[in-house]
Write an enzyme that holds these catalytic residues in place. Structure first.
Site, PDB file in Angstrom:
ATOM      1  N   GLN A 102      35.804  15.235  19.024  1.00  0.00           N
ATOM      2  CA  GLN A 102      35.760  15.907  20.277  1.00  0.00           C
ATOM      3  C   GLN A 102      37.266  16.153  20.986  1.00  0.00           C
ATOM      4  O   GLN A 102      37.593  16.702  21.817  1.00  0.00           O
ATOM      5  CB  GLN A 102      34.975  15.445  21.567  1.00  0.00           C
ATOM      6  CG  GLN A 102      33.552  15.545  20.989  1.00  0.00           C
ATOM      7  CD  GLN A 102      32.637  14.713  22.159  1.00  0.00           C
ATOM      8  OE1 GLN A 102      32.372  15.050  22.999  1.00  0.00           O
ATOM      9  NE2 GLN A 102      32.774  13.437  21.851  1.00  0.00           N
ATOM     10  N   HIS A 120      36.481  20.506  19.063  1.00  0.00           N
ATOM     11  CA  HIS A 120      37.212  21.179  20.371  1.00  0.00           C
ATOM     12  C   HIS A 120      38.334  21.756  20.090  1.00  0.00           C
ATOM     13  O   HIS A 120      39.302  22.217  21.018  1.00  0.00           O
ATOM     14  CB  HIS A 120      37.129  20.165  21.499  1.00  0.00           C
ATOM     15  CG  HIS A 120      35.641  19.810  21.669  1.00  0.00           C
ATOM     16  ND1 HIS A 120      35.128  18.773  22.766  1.00  0.00           N
ATOM     17  CD2 HIS A 120      34.150  20.496  21.537  1.00  0.00           C
ATOM     18  CE1 HIS A 120      34.039  18.818  22.988  1.00  0.00           C
ATOM     19  NE2 HIS A 120      33.398  19.608  22.265  1.00  0.00           N
ATOM     20  N   GLY A 193      33.802   6.013  22.042  1.00  0.00           N
ATOM     21  CA  GLY A 193      34.556   6.323  23.402  1.00  0.00           C
ATOM     22  C   GLY A 193      34.192   7.626  23.580  1.00  0.00           C
ATOM     23  O   GLY A 193      35.056   8.466  24.114  1.00  0.00           O
TER      24      GLY A 193
HETATM   25  P1  OAD Z   1      35.008  11.362  28.678  1.00  0.00           P
HETATM   26  O1  OAD Z   1      36.256  11.265  29.452  1.00  0.00           O
HETATM   27  O2  OAD Z   1      34.069  12.081  29.277  1.00  0.00           O
HETATM   28  O3  OAD Z   1      34.525  10.041  28.246  1.00  0.00           O
HETATM   29  C1  OAD Z   1      35.262   8.964  27.574  1.00  0.00           C
HETATM   30  C2  OAD Z   1      34.268   7.960  27.338  1.00  0.00           C
HETATM   31  O4  OAD Z   1      35.311   6.697  26.650  1.00  0.00           O
HETATM   32  C3  OAD Z   1      33.706   7.159  28.674  1.00  0.00           C
HETATM   33  O5  OAD Z   1      32.424   6.852  28.010  1.00  0.00           O
HETATM   34  C4  OAD Z   1      34.529   5.650  28.742  1.00  0.00           C
HETATM   35  O6  OAD Z   1      33.633   4.888  29.139  1.00  0.00           O
HETATM   36  C5  OAD Z   1      35.024   5.557  27.304  1.00  0.00           C
HETATM   37  N1  OAD Z   1      36.180   5.035  27.072  1.00  0.00           N
HETATM   38  C6  OAD Z   1      37.315   4.828  27.942  1.00  0.00           C
HETATM   39  N2  OAD Z   1      38.154   3.885  27.565  1.00  0.00           N
HETATM   40  C7  OAD Z   1      37.708   3.476  26.103  1.00  0.00           C
HETATM   41  C8  OAD Z   1      38.198   2.505  25.327  1.00  0.00           C
HETATM   42  N3  OAD Z   1      39.393   1.977  25.373  1.00  0.00           N
HETATM   43  N4  OAD Z   1      37.279   2.195  24.146  1.00  0.00           N
HETATM   44  C9  OAD Z   1      35.982   2.777  24.173  1.00  0.00           C
HETATM   45  N5  OAD Z   1      35.761   3.538  25.170  1.00  0.00           N
HETATM   46  C10 OAD Z   1      36.338   3.765  26.223  1.00  0.00           C
HETATM   47  O7  OAD Z   1      35.376  12.045  27.395  1.00  0.00           O
HETATM   48  P2  OAD Z   1      34.552  12.618  26.106  1.00  0.00           P
HETATM   49  O8  OAD Z   1      33.179  12.155  26.088  1.00  0.00           O
HETATM   50  O9  OAD Z   1      35.427  12.627  24.827  1.00  0.00           O
HETATM   51  O10 OAD Z   1      35.682  19.079  25.911  1.00  0.00           O
HETATM   52  O11 OAD Z   1      34.597  14.431  26.837  1.00  0.00           O
HETATM   53  C11 OAD Z   1      33.789  15.215  26.012  1.00  0.00           C
HETATM   54  C12 OAD Z   1      34.695  16.549  26.226  1.00  0.00           C
HETATM   55  O12 OAD Z   1      34.287  16.539  27.652  1.00  0.00           O
HETATM   56  C13 OAD Z   1      35.922  16.735  25.765  1.00  0.00           C
HETATM   57  O13 OAD Z   1      36.275  16.786  24.559  1.00  0.00           O
HETATM   58  C14 OAD Z   1      36.174  17.882  26.616  1.00  0.00           C
HETATM   59  C15 OAD Z   1      35.634  17.619  28.191  1.00  0.00           C
HETATM   60  O14 OAD Z   1      35.074  18.644  28.387  1.00  0.00           O
HETATM   61  C16 OAD Z   1      36.390  20.124  25.875  1.00  0.00           C
HETATM   62  O15 OAD Z   1      37.672  20.293  26.296  1.00  0.00           O
HETATM   63  C17 OAD Z   1      35.713  21.262  25.402  1.00  0.00           C
END
Ligand code: OAD
Length: 255
Positions: A102, A120, A193
């Site tokens: 993503q 994305h 993540g």
């Molecule tokens: P989020 O910011 O929603 O979530 C990030 C995740 O990574 C969380 O569950 C954290 O707990 C976890 N995390 C943080 N640091 C970490 C680490 N060092 N190791 C493992 N996990 C870790 O980001 P996404 O789920 O990627 O879409 O968000 C999905 C989409 O929402 C993005 O692609 C974007 C946004 O809207 C678009 O832009 C279309």
């Protein structure tokens, strides 16, 4: 310490031929790129929801462009971390390996995976809204430098926008189709993540599970998907993935 310490899990992973991986912003956090829903997700007190949409872009093109330029600057200065490199290693020995992301940061490619399913888009690419002409980041920056009111325009007069999916927009059809296929075919599915709050990406692990995959989640926190995971590896992906890679490599090469 081994993280695959159950005989049943080891046996399951050993037999699996198709590994499908889904990554989110968390995998790049240890490279210094803020996640979307984490503490540093705001820019000038604006959330991605207020910036990442076609409405925001039309309302205030200059501000949205400034945000993308800021994010590109961060990404350009960052390098892939141990988590990205561990996945690159895994891509070399796992029988079939699909990597769906993503993220728009291109760090998997910079870590050496050439075939990445980008759901994305990619922040380093841009295109003209009117005629579709594509611009890489160097071409975009050159136009941006001279653009009136920070609104870069194509030769045809159309506004140039980043090649990323915004809220309310459809995902690129080919990438989505490949992602669904990879989820359906998965024998092991790893979700790494991602907070799993954004569809359709968040459906992929459940589709994989429905088709019989063994589902592993790697995250520092619990997510909506944690209760569905067959194996939860809690911790930073930059630490967990190198260990998983080491264990998997041992298991697979002993086959
Ligand atoms: P989020 O910011 O929603 O979530 C990030 C995740 O990574 C969380 O569950 C954290 O707990 C976890 N995390 C943080 N640091 C970490 C680490 N060092 N190791 C493992 N996990 C870790 O980001 P996404 O789920 O990627 O879409 O968000 C999905 C989409 O929402 C993005 O692609 C974007 C946004 O809207 C678009 O832009 C279309």
């Amino acid at each position: 310490m081994e993280i695959l310490n159950s005989d049943a899990i080891v046996e399951r992973l050993k037999q699996a031929r198709v590994y499908t991986i889904l990554t989110g912003a968390g995998i790049s956090a240890e490279s210094g790129i803020p996640t979307f829903r984490g503490e540093n997700g705001l820019w000038k007190n604006l959330s991605p929801h207020e910036l990442a949409s076609i409405e925001a872009f039309y309302r205030n093109t200059a501000i949205v462009n400034e945000w993308y330029r800021h994010r590109r600057d961060i990404i350009e200065k960052c390098t892939p971390n141990a988590g990205h490199y561990a996945l690159t290693e895994m891509s070399k020995y796992l029988p079939t390996f699909y990597l769906i992301t993503q993220n728009v940061d291109g760090l998997h490619q910079r870590a050496g995976v050439s075939d990445v399913i980008e759901l994305h888009g990619n922040i380093m690419q841009n295109y003209c809204i009117r005629c579709g002409t594509r611009y890489n980041v160097q071409q975009f920056d050159e136009i941006y430098e001279h653009a009136s009111r920070h609104i870069p325009r194509c030769d045809c007069g159309g506004v140039i926008r980043p090649d990323v999916v915004w809220f309310g927009e459809a995902l690129p059809a080919e990438a989505l189709e490949r992602a669904f296929q990879a989820a359906e075919n998965a024998e092991v599915f790893l979700s790494i993540g991602t907070s799993a709050q954004v569809r359709p990406a968040s459906d992929l692990p459940l589709i994989a599970k429905k088709h019989g995959a063994f589902f592993i989640e790697i995250n520092i926190n619990a997510t909506m998907l944690s209760s569905s995971a067959d194996l939860l590896l809690q911790g930073p992906s930059g630490e967990i993935l190198p260990k998983l890679n080491r264990d998997l490599h041992r298991i697979i090469s002993a086959n």
